[in-house]
Scaffold this motif. Structure first.
Motif, short mmCIF file in Angstrom:
data_model
loop_
_atom_site.label_atom_id
_atom_site.label_comp_id
_atom_site.label_asym_id
_atom_site.label_seq_id
_atom_site.Cartn_x
_atom_site.Cartn_y
_atom_site.Cartn_z
N LEU A 192 5.76 -11.07 0.25
CA LEU A 192 6.17 -11.39 -1.11
C LEU A 192 6.66 -10.11 -1.80
O LEU A 192 6.10 -9.04 -1.57
CB LEU A 192 5.01 -12.01 -1.88
CG LEU A 192 4.51 -13.37 -1.38
CD1 LEU A 192 3.30 -13.83 -2.20
CD2 LEU A 192 5.61 -14.41 -1.44
N PRO A 193 7.67 -10.20 -2.62
CA PRO A 193 8.22 -8.99 -3.26
C PRO A 193 7.28 -8.43 -4.32
O PRO A 193 6.60 -9.19 -5.02
CB PRO A 193 9.53 -9.50 -3.87
CG PRO A 193 9.28 -10.95 -4.13
CD PRO A 193 8.40 -11.42 -3.01
N ASN A 194 7.26 -7.11 -4.43
CA ASN A 194 6.50 -6.49 -5.53
C ASN A 194 7.37 -6.48 -6.78
O ASN A 194 8.52 -6.94 -6.78
CB ASN A 194 6.04 -5.09 -5.15
CG ASN A 194 7.20 -4.17 -4.76
OD1 ASN A 194 8.34 -4.37 -5.18
ND2 ASN A 194 6.90 -3.15 -3.97
N GLU A 210 8.74 -14.67 -7.72
CA GLU A 210 7.56 -14.05 -7.11
C GLU A 210 7.23 -14.62 -5.74
O GLU A 210 6.67 -13.93 -4.89
CB GLU A 210 6.34 -14.22 -8.04
CG GLU A 210 6.45 -13.46 -9.35
CD GLU A 210 5.21 -13.64 -10.21
OE1 GLU A 210 4.33 -14.44 -9.82
OE2 GLU A 210 5.13 -12.99 -11.26
N ASN A 211 7.58 -15.90 -5.52
CA ASN A 211 7.24 -16.53 -4.24
C ASN A 211 8.39 -16.50 -3.22
O ASN A 211 8.31 -17.10 -2.16
CB ASN A 211 6.80 -17.98 -4.46
CG ASN A 211 7.87 -18.82 -5.15
OD1 ASN A 211 8.87 -18.27 -5.63
ND2 ASN A 211 7.66 -20.13 -5.21
N SER A 262 10.48 -14.96 -0.27
CA SER A 262 10.09 -14.11 0.86
C SER A 262 11.07 -12.97 1.02
O SER A 262 12.30 -13.17 1.04
CB SER A 262 10.03 -14.94 2.14
OG SER A 262 9.61 -14.14 3.22
N LEU A 263 10.54 -11.76 1.13
CA LEU A 263 11.35 -10.56 1.30
C LEU A 263 11.16 -10.00 2.71
O LEU A 263 10.03 -9.85 3.17
CB LEU A 263 10.97 -9.50 0.27
CG LEU A 263 11.79 -8.21 0.27
CD1 LEU A 263 13.18 -8.46 -0.32
CD2 LEU A 263 11.07 -7.12 -0.51
N VAL A 264 12.28 -9.71 3.39
CA VAL A 264 12.22 -9.15 4.74
C VAL A 264 12.47 -7.65 4.66
O VAL A 264 13.44 -7.20 4.05
CB VAL A 264 13.26 -9.80 5.66
CG1 VAL A 264 13.20 -9.19 7.06
CG2 VAL A 264 13.04 -11.31 5.74
N THR A 265 11.58 -6.87 5.25
CA THR A 265 11.73 -5.42 5.33
C THR A 265 11.93 -5.03 6.79
O THR A 265 11.12 -5.40 7.66
CB THR A 265 10.48 -4.70 4.78
OG1 THR A 265 10.32 -5.06 3.40
CG2 THR A 265 10.64 -3.19 4.88
N ILE A 266 13.02 -4.32 7.05
CA ILE A 266 13.37 -3.94 8.42
C ILE A 266 13.37 -2.42 8.51
O ILE A 266 14.05 -1.74 7.74
CB ILE A 266 14.76 -4.46 8.83
CG1 ILE A 266 14.87 -5.97 8.56
CG2 ILE A 266 15.05 -4.16 10.28
CD1 ILE A 266 15.66 -6.31 7.33
N HIS A 298 15.86 -3.85 2.88
CA HIS A 298 15.19 -4.99 2.26
C HIS A 298 16.21 -6.07 1.95
O HIS A 298 17.27 -5.78 1.36
CB HIS A 298 14.49 -4.57 0.96
CG HIS A 298 13.52 -3.42 1.13
ND1 HIS A 298 12.23 -3.60 1.54
CD2 HIS A 298 13.68 -2.09 0.92
CE1 HIS A 298 11.62 -2.43 1.58
NE2 HIS A 298 12.48 -1.49 1.22
N VAL A 299 15.92 -7.31 2.33
CA VAL A 299 16.81 -8.43 2.07
C VAL A 299 15.96 -9.69 1.91
O VAL A 299 14.91 -9.82 2.55
CB VAL A 299 17.84 -8.60 3.21
CG1 VAL A 299 17.15 -8.82 4.54
CG2 VAL A 299 18.83 -9.70 2.91
N LEU A 300 16.40 -10.59 1.04
CA LEU A 300 15.67 -11.85 0.87
C LEU A 300 15.83 -12.71 2.13
O LEU A 300 16.94 -12.81 2.68
CB LEU A 300 16.18 -12.60 -0.35
CG LEU A 300 15.90 -11.95 -1.71
CD1 LEU A 300 16.55 -12.75 -2.84
CD2 LEU A 300 14.40 -11.82 -1.96
N ALA A 301 14.74 -13.34 2.56
CA ALA A 301 14.76 -14.13 3.79
C ALA A 301 15.79 -15.26 3.70
O ALA A 301 16.43 -15.60 4.70
CB ALA A 301 13.37 -14.69 4.06
N LYS A 302 15.98 -15.84 2.51
CA LYS A 302 16.91 -16.96 2.36
C LYS A 302 18.36 -16.55 2.60
O LYS A 302 19.23 -17.40 2.84
CB LYS A 302 16.77 -17.58 0.98
CG LYS A 302 17.15 -16.68 -0.18
CD LYS A 302 16.92 -17.38 -1.52
CE LYS A 302 17.26 -16.49 -2.71
NZ LYS A 302 18.68 -16.11 -2.75
N ASP A 303 18.64 -15.24 2.52
CA ASP A 303 20.00 -14.75 2.72
C ASP A 303 20.28 -14.33 4.16
O ASP A 303 21.39 -13.90 4.48
CB ASP A 303 20.28 -13.56 1.79
CG ASP A 303 20.34 -13.98 0.32
OD1 ASP A 303 20.68 -15.15 0.06
OD2 ASP A 303 20.06 -13.14 -0.55
#
Length: 242
Positions: free
Chosen positions: A111-113, A124-125, A127-131, A148-153
């Motif tokens: 979850l993003p800070n 807030e809910n 999902s954030l992907v960190t690579i 960092h990129v949003l999972a939905k994208d």
């Protein structure tokens, strides 16, 4: 080796002569210069003139002076790019005639800070992907990337990141096209994580490139923090008068 007299300041002549000697191989990369006394004598100038020339060369990153050790020729960056060009690290490495590679450190969804919620203007809910990746040139680590990129994208989710670029995955659906990035460069003397990963000692600084990537609609879709070895990379910008 004595510097010839002309109409310019003497220290400027010394600068040009030393640059010529470095270019021609008289002084090689990482080689230690002779002592100030010896070098001034060979050039036929005072030590005060030589010191002024060395000061300028140090500012230009041509040489590095190590207290109590001596003066050394800085190695030239292998990779150079105009920061106004939105090009990939792989392209820069290929342009230098080397083979790019990737070592994946970590792919994590969370979850993003508050900072990331502000950057992505997300919920807030979401999902954030960190690579975290290490980019290599002919097998040598040269860039440590944290993206960092949003999972939905991400088309296909984070599982396919091992085989495809982030840009390609974001743009694959056809919904998003990255058209620009706002970049900031920050010098870092030493970073515990990045310097260790890139095999840098305390004497090798890093260049940190912070980039906010935007779509055609003006939405930020990718936030990158890339650590470049300053002895391998240099960036420049073309400025035009308006």
């Amino acid at each position: 080796m004595v510097v010839k007299t002309d109409q310019r300041h003497l220290y400027v002549q010394v600068i040009e002569r030393l640059k010529e000697d470095i270019d021609s191989g008289v002084f090689k990369e990482n080689e230690k210069f002779p002592s100030e006394f010896e070098l001034a004598r060979k050039l036929g100038v005072s030590r005060a003139t030589l010191r002024e020339a060395l000061r300028v060369l140090e500012e230009e990153k041509v040489i590095v002076r190590k207290h109590g050790v001596g003066t050394f020729v800085n190695p030239r960056p292998l990779f150079s790019s105009g920061i106004e060009q939105l090009s990939s690290v792989s392209s820069m490495i290929c342009d230098a005639g080397m083979v790019p590679g990737t070592i994946f450190m970590e792919v994590q969804e969370s979850l993003p800070n508050d900072e990331m919620i502000g950057k992505f203007d997300c919920e807030e809910n979401d999902s954030l992907v960190t690579i975290k990746r290490v980019r290599t040139a002919d097998g040598e680590p040269v860039v440590y990337c944290v993206d960092h990129v949003l999972a939905k994208d991400l088309e296909g989710g984070s599982d396919v990141l091992l085989n495809e670029s982030i840009f390609e995955l974001i743009e694959k659906s056809g919904r998003i096209r990255i058209v620009q990035a706002v970049a900031n460069i920050e010098p870092v003397g030493y970073d515990d994580e990045a310097s260790s990963i890139l095999r840098c000692g305390v004497d090798i600084p890093l260049l940190v490139l912070l980039q906010h990537h935007y779509s055609e609609e003006g939405e930020m879709v990718l936030y990158s923090k890339n650590y470049f070895r300053a002895d391998k990379f240099s960036f420049h910008v073309v400025r035009k008068r308006v």
